[in-house]
Design a protein around this motif. Structure first.
Motif, mmCIF file in Angstrom:
data_model
loop_
_atom_site.group_PDB
_atom_site.id
_atom_site.type_symbol
_atom_site.label_atom_id
_atom_site.label_comp_id
_atom_site.label_asym_id
_atom_site.label_seq_id
_atom_site.Cartn_x
_atom_site.Cartn_y
_atom_site.Cartn_z
ATOM 1 N N ASP A 628 0.812 -1.218 0.000
ATOM 2 C CA ASP A 628 0.000 0.000 0.000
ATOM 3 C C ASP A 628 0.848 1.271 0.000
ATOM 4 O O ASP A 628 0.316 2.373 -0.037
ATOM 5 C CB ASP A 628 -0.933 0.005 1.219
ATOM 6 C CG ASP A 628 -1.956 -1.121 1.160
ATOM 7 O OD1 ASP A 628 -2.246 -1.583 0.041
ATOM 8 O OD2 ASP A 628 -2.425 -1.554 2.231
ATOM 9 N N GLY A 629 2.147 1.115 0.066
ATOM 10 C CA GLY A 629 3.033 2.277 0.102
ATOM 11 C C GLY A 629 3.863 2.288 1.371
ATOM 12 O O GLY A 629 3.402 1.839 2.428
ATOM 13 N N LEU A 630 5.074 2.795 1.260
ATOM 14 C CA LEU A 630 5.966 2.856 2.410
ATOM 15 C C LEU A 630 5.595 4.045 3.290
ATOM 16 O O LEU A 630 5.408 5.163 2.793
ATOM 17 C CB LEU A 630 7.417 2.957 1.942
ATOM 18 C CG LEU A 630 7.908 1.727 1.164
ATOM 19 C CD1 LEU A 630 9.291 1.973 0.583
ATOM 20 C CD2 LEU A 630 7.926 0.500 2.068
ATOM 21 N N PRO A 631 5.488 3.861 4.596
ATOM 22 C CA PRO A 631 5.018 4.944 5.473
ATOM 23 C C PRO A 631 6.120 5.947 5.813
ATOM 24 O O PRO A 631 7.311 5.641 5.735
ATOM 25 C CB PRO A 631 4.583 4.183 6.733
ATOM 26 C CG PRO A 631 5.485 2.987 6.765
ATOM 27 C CD PRO A 631 5.705 2.593 5.326
ATOM 28 N N ASP A 632 5.683 7.159 6.191
ATOM 29 C CA ASP A 632 6.602 8.161 6.735
ATOM 30 C C ASP A 632 6.857 7.845 8.206
ATOM 31 O O ASP A 632 6.058 7.176 8.868
ATOM 32 C CB ASP A 632 5.999 9.559 6.608
ATOM 33 C CG ASP A 632 5.780 9.954 5.150
ATOM 34 O OD1 ASP A 632 6.579 9.503 4.301
ATOM 35 O OD2 ASP A 632 4.812 10.698 4.881
ATOM 36 N N LEU A 633 7.971 8.366 8.704
ATOM 37 C CA LEU A 633 8.324 8.183 10.112
ATOM 38 C C LEU A 633 8.211 9.527 10.825
ATOM 39 O O LEU A 633 8.826 10.513 10.424
ATOM 40 C CB LEU A 633 9.744 7.625 10.231
ATOM 41 C CG LEU A 633 10.200 7.237 11.638
ATOM 42 C CD1 LEU A 633 9.359 6.095 12.190
ATOM 43 C CD2 LEU A 633 11.675 6.842 11.636
ATOM 44 N N ARG A 634 7.403 9.579 11.902
ATOM 45 C CA ARG A 634 7.192 10.804 12.652
ATOM 46 C C ARG A 634 7.538 10.590 14.120
ATOM 47 O O ARG A 634 7.609 9.453 14.596
ATOM 48 C CB ARG A 634 5.730 11.250 12.552
ATOM 49 C CG ARG A 634 5.223 11.462 11.140
ATOM 50 C CD ARG A 634 3.765 11.858 11.164
ATOM 51 N NE ARG A 634 3.204 11.984 9.809
ATOM 52 C CZ ARG A 634 1.916 12.261 9.556
ATOM 53 N NH1 ARG A 634 1.079 12.445 10.589
ATOM 54 N NH2 ARG A 634 1.500 12.344 8.312
ATOM 55 N N THR A 635 7.748 11.717 14.820
ATOM 56 C CA THR A 635 7.935 11.658 16.274
ATOM 57 C C THR A 635 6.648 12.093 16.943
ATOM 58 O O THR A 635 6.006 13.069 16.538
ATOM 59 C CB THR A 635 9.093 12.572 16.711
ATOM 60 O OG1 THR A 635 8.832 13.915 16.302
ATOM 61 C CG2 THR A 635 10.404 12.104 16.103
ATOM 62 N N VAL A 636 6.240 11.369 17.975
ATOM 63 C CA VAL A 636 5.014 11.681 18.715
ATOM 64 C C VAL A 636 5.321 11.649 20.201
ATOM 65 O O VAL A 636 6.298 11.031 20.652
ATOM 66 C CB VAL A 636 3.892 10.670 18.391
ATOM 67 C CG1 VAL A 636 3.526 10.718 16.916
ATOM 68 C CG2 VAL A 636 4.306 9.249 18.769
ATOM 69 N N GLY A 637 4.508 12.327 20.972
ATOM 70 C CA GLY A 637 4.679 12.333 22.411
ATOM 71 C C GLY A 637 4.313 11.000 23.023
ATOM 72 O O GLY A 637 3.519 10.228 22.475
ATOM 73 N N GLU A 638 4.878 10.751 24.201
ATOM 74 C CA GLU A 638 4.611 9.482 24.884
ATOM 75 C C GLU A 638 3.131 9.394 25.247
ATOM 76 O O GLU A 638 2.532 10.356 25.751
ATOM 77 C CB GLU A 638 5.471 9.391 26.138
ATOM 78 C CG GLU A 638 5.408 8.028 26.789
ATOM 79 C CD GLU A 638 6.453 7.879 27.885
ATOM 80 O OE1 GLU A 638 6.423 6.843 28.571
ATOM 81 O OE2 GLU A 638 7.283 8.813 28.046
ATOM 82 N N GLY A 639 2.534 8.238 24.933
ATOM 83 C CA GLY A 639 1.122 8.026 25.205
ATOM 84 C C GLY A 639 0.197 8.477 24.097
ATOM 85 O O GLY A 639 -1.012 8.226 24.158
#
Length: 695
Positions: A628-639
């Protein structure tokens, strides 16, 4: 923290905390009493007490110089056998390259890559064990996330570790995949020869099966590497297959389903089942022509084996006795000649004539029936004595057509030790028997009938004057053996140390019954955990050519076999792949399966997140198909949610290393004392000079 520094207040009390706590409670009590009495200076007195308590707690400022540490992302790449089907390997490599690029673009983030191979034996895909090892190798407070690149077929889900950060699955495979596999649901390890045993097979389709492939499939069945027979069978139904084993020992049954267009892999279209053929009972007919010293030994040897059903008849009347008594009145019980040699002769596996001579008890027609019994696949052993060279010898009966010897009517007498011929050193019936001899060699025999081998007779043992002693031959579909001495019983009695009479008789019987391990020309293979032992037996003095070995993936290699004993060649070769190996040398061929009949990696080949999904969801991650396509990588807060359409997230951990610590007093001691003194002075002024009691 500003830049690389961080500050905090710490306490290093001058008195134990319990004492300071007691003083604080006392000061509080006094302050409440002053308030109750209406003393005007109670706030300043309380402040002075607090200043003294603060001085006792000795507050200080701690400054730390910190170095930030990078976050770690773990990538577990599944390269087990199931990842080799279709374009999954390419998908995995593409996804890993994209993940490496995404991580490289994030500041302060590193990628750790772990590769998963097939577990030893048939352990399948140990993805969770690899993930647990990768997490254990890194500080947990630096792990920002983990990504599994796999088809989802994990076989150690119970080893899933507790995740300190989000876990994601990038799943290989395609939604349009479909596969067909062969399942052997029921296959016994043992079966009785010549009696049908039922195997249960099933052919299953899974995935997006095209209409053109549904319904029926072509199935082939081959025994011991022979010519396969093809059948058209339904898909999705249990198939009850009756099989009759042709011989004792290991029978290798090979099942193959014809490849269908578009199926994911053919690695699970074959199965090899090894069934050991055993005889219910070995039925032996022993006919002794006259009482003699060796008769009881023959009987005891045969009766000592619980797997032998023995029918034994002894003809008691000596040949020189002429008393006019009719032959049919001599037996203690009636000799059922017609029943044994006409009606039930085919039920016997072996017929032994022990010093038998022609006396009119067995008509010529019955002996002709014995001859025909051999040519149809029966077996006869003639243990000859002096009678073999006389006019009433079996050699002068219809059995002469199948006996591989001629006789000179000469009886050789004198002590001799039986010996193996050059051919006997290589023949499986006698090979290695001399190694069983006691110290000083086998015990001696003292009588031998002079015979000569003829036709296809194989002389494997010799005696006096190097004359043939044991001759073997194939006649038609059956087999014949002639032992030209009636003194084999001396071995059974242990005379002069004896000899391997029981082992020789056992091998003779098994050779006559066409047991594969005693065939003269054989090619066999025995699987081990990571190798195959290949054996070749031959009567030829010329070493055999190299064995052509076809591996499960179709690769062909040559294996040379060194000689380990006369006529026996053997070698061990590594077996790096699980599956079916085909071996061929000249006109001989065999097959052997390494690993289980159906490798675990190919039991279910369609990609699926069913097993991994609960673990991924518990860690706050997501499942995305690579197609379906290669995903992007993001940073998210804990939880926070760590996966969405077209993206996956990692949680920055902010780990650091403290490089320097500096501690300094918050205020000097004299400052605390000055503050307390000033407050006390204010309280005194307020209460005395400036107004006394509060109103």
């Amino acid at each position: 923290m500003i830049g690389g520094m961080a500050a905090s207040i710490v306490f290093d009390p001058l008195l134990p905390w319990a004492v300071i706590t007691g003083l604080a409670v006392l000061c509080l009590g006094l302050a409440l009493y002053a308030l109750w009495r209406g003393l005007a200076g109670w706030p300043w007195r309380t402040g002075a007490a607090l200043a003294l308590l603060a001085a006792l707690m000795n507050p200080a400022i701690q400054r730390e110089e910190r170095k930030p540490l990078s976050d770690i992302v773990i990538a577990v790449v599944d390269r087990t056998s199931s990842q080799s089907v279709g374009d999954r390997a390419l998908q995995a490599e593409t996804a890993l390259a994209a993940l490496e690029a995404e991580v490289a673009a994030l500041p302060g983030t590193e990628l750790r890559v772990t590769t998963v191979l097939d577990a030893p034996g048939d352990g399948g895909s140990p993805v969770m064990a690899a993930l647990a090892e990768a997490i254990a190798a890194e500080p947990r407070d630096r792990i920002a996330g983990a990504v599994i690149i796999s088809d989802g077929r994990v076989h150690d889900i119970e080893l899933a570790p507790a995740m300190p950060a989000p876990l994601h699955l990038l799943m290989t495979g395609r939604e349009s995949d479909w596969d067909r596999r062969l399942i052997v649901k029921n296959a016994p390890a043992f079966a009785i020869i010549d009696e049908p045993v039922t195997l249960t097979l099933r052919i299953e389709d899974a995935g997006d099966v095209p209409a053109s492939a549904a319904g029926m499939a072509d199935l082939s069945i081959a025994i011991d590497g022979g010519e396969p027979q093809w059948y058209s069978v339904p898909v999705g139904e249990d198939l009850e297959l009756p099989v009759t084993l042709p011989h004792g020992g290991q029978n290798i049954l090979q099942f193959d389903v014809a490849a269908a267009e578009g199926e994911l892999t053919t690695r699970n279209n074959s199965s090899v089942t090894a069934i050991n053929g055993v005889r219910d009972r070995l039925r032996v007919l022993l006919v002794s022509g006259e009482p003699h010293a060796g008769e009881r030994v023959w009987r005891n040897l045969l009766k000592s084996d619980p797997s032998v059903d023995l029918v034994h008849f002894t003809i008691l009347r000596p040949p020189e006795k002429q008393d006019g008594v009719p032959v049919d009145e001599l037996s203690l019980i009636a000799f059922p000649t017609r029943e044994l040699f006409v009606e039930k002769i085919e039920e016997f596996d072996l017929i032994i004539f022990d010093r038998y001579r022609l006396r009119g008890i067995l008509p010529q027609a019955y002996l002709e029936n014995v001859r025909d019994y051999v040519t149809r696949g029966g077996t006869v052993l003639v243990a000859a004595g002096p009678e073999f060279g006389t006019a009433d010898s079996l050699w002068r009966s219809p059995l002469a057509d199948i006996l591989p010897v001629t006789t000179t009517s000469r009886v050789l007498e004198g002590g001799f030790r039986p010996a193996l011929t050059d051919l006997g050193q290589r023949h499986p019936v006698t090979q290695g028997l001399d190694a069983r001899a006691p110290e000083g060699g086998w015990g001696r025999w003292f009588r031998q009938i002079e015979i000569s081998a003829r036709g296809a007779g194989q002389v494997v043992m010799e005696g006096l004057e190097r004359r043939p002693l044991l001759v073997l031959a194939r006649e038609g579909e059956g087999r014949v053996a002639v032992l030209a001495s009636d003194h084999a019983w001396l071995w059974g009695r242990g005379y002069e140390g004896g000899g391997p009479q029981l082992e020789l008789l056992r091998r003779l019987a098994h050779w006559m019954l066409k047991e594969p391990e005693l065939e003269e020309e054989t090619l066999s293979a025995e699987p081990k955990e990571q190798s195959i032992v290949v054996s070749r037996r031959t009567l030829s003095e010329t070493p055999p050519d190299a064995v052509e070995v076809t591996l499960p993936d179709g690769t062909v290699t040559a294996l040379a076999l060194p000689q380990v004993s006369p006529g026996h060649y053997r070698a061990e070769m590594p077996a790096p792949q699980q599956g079916l190996y085909r071996l061929k040398q000249g006109e001989l061929s065999t097959v052997v399966a390494v690993g289980p009949p159906s490798p675990r990696e190919f039991e279910e080949t369609l990609a699926s997140a069913e097993v991994l999904e609960p673990v991924v969801e518990a860690a706050g991650g997501g499942v995305l198909r690579i197609e379906d396509g290669l995903p992007d990588l993001r940073t998210v807060g804990e939880g926070r949610t760590a996966a969405g359409r077209g993206w996956i997230g990692i949680t920055p951990r902010g780990a650091h290393v403290t490089q320097d610590i500096r501690i300094s007093a918050l205020l000097p001691e004299w400052v605390w004392l000055a503050i307390a003194s000033a407050l006390i002075l204010l309280a005194w002024l307020r209460e005395g000079r400036l107004g006394g009691k509060a109103v």
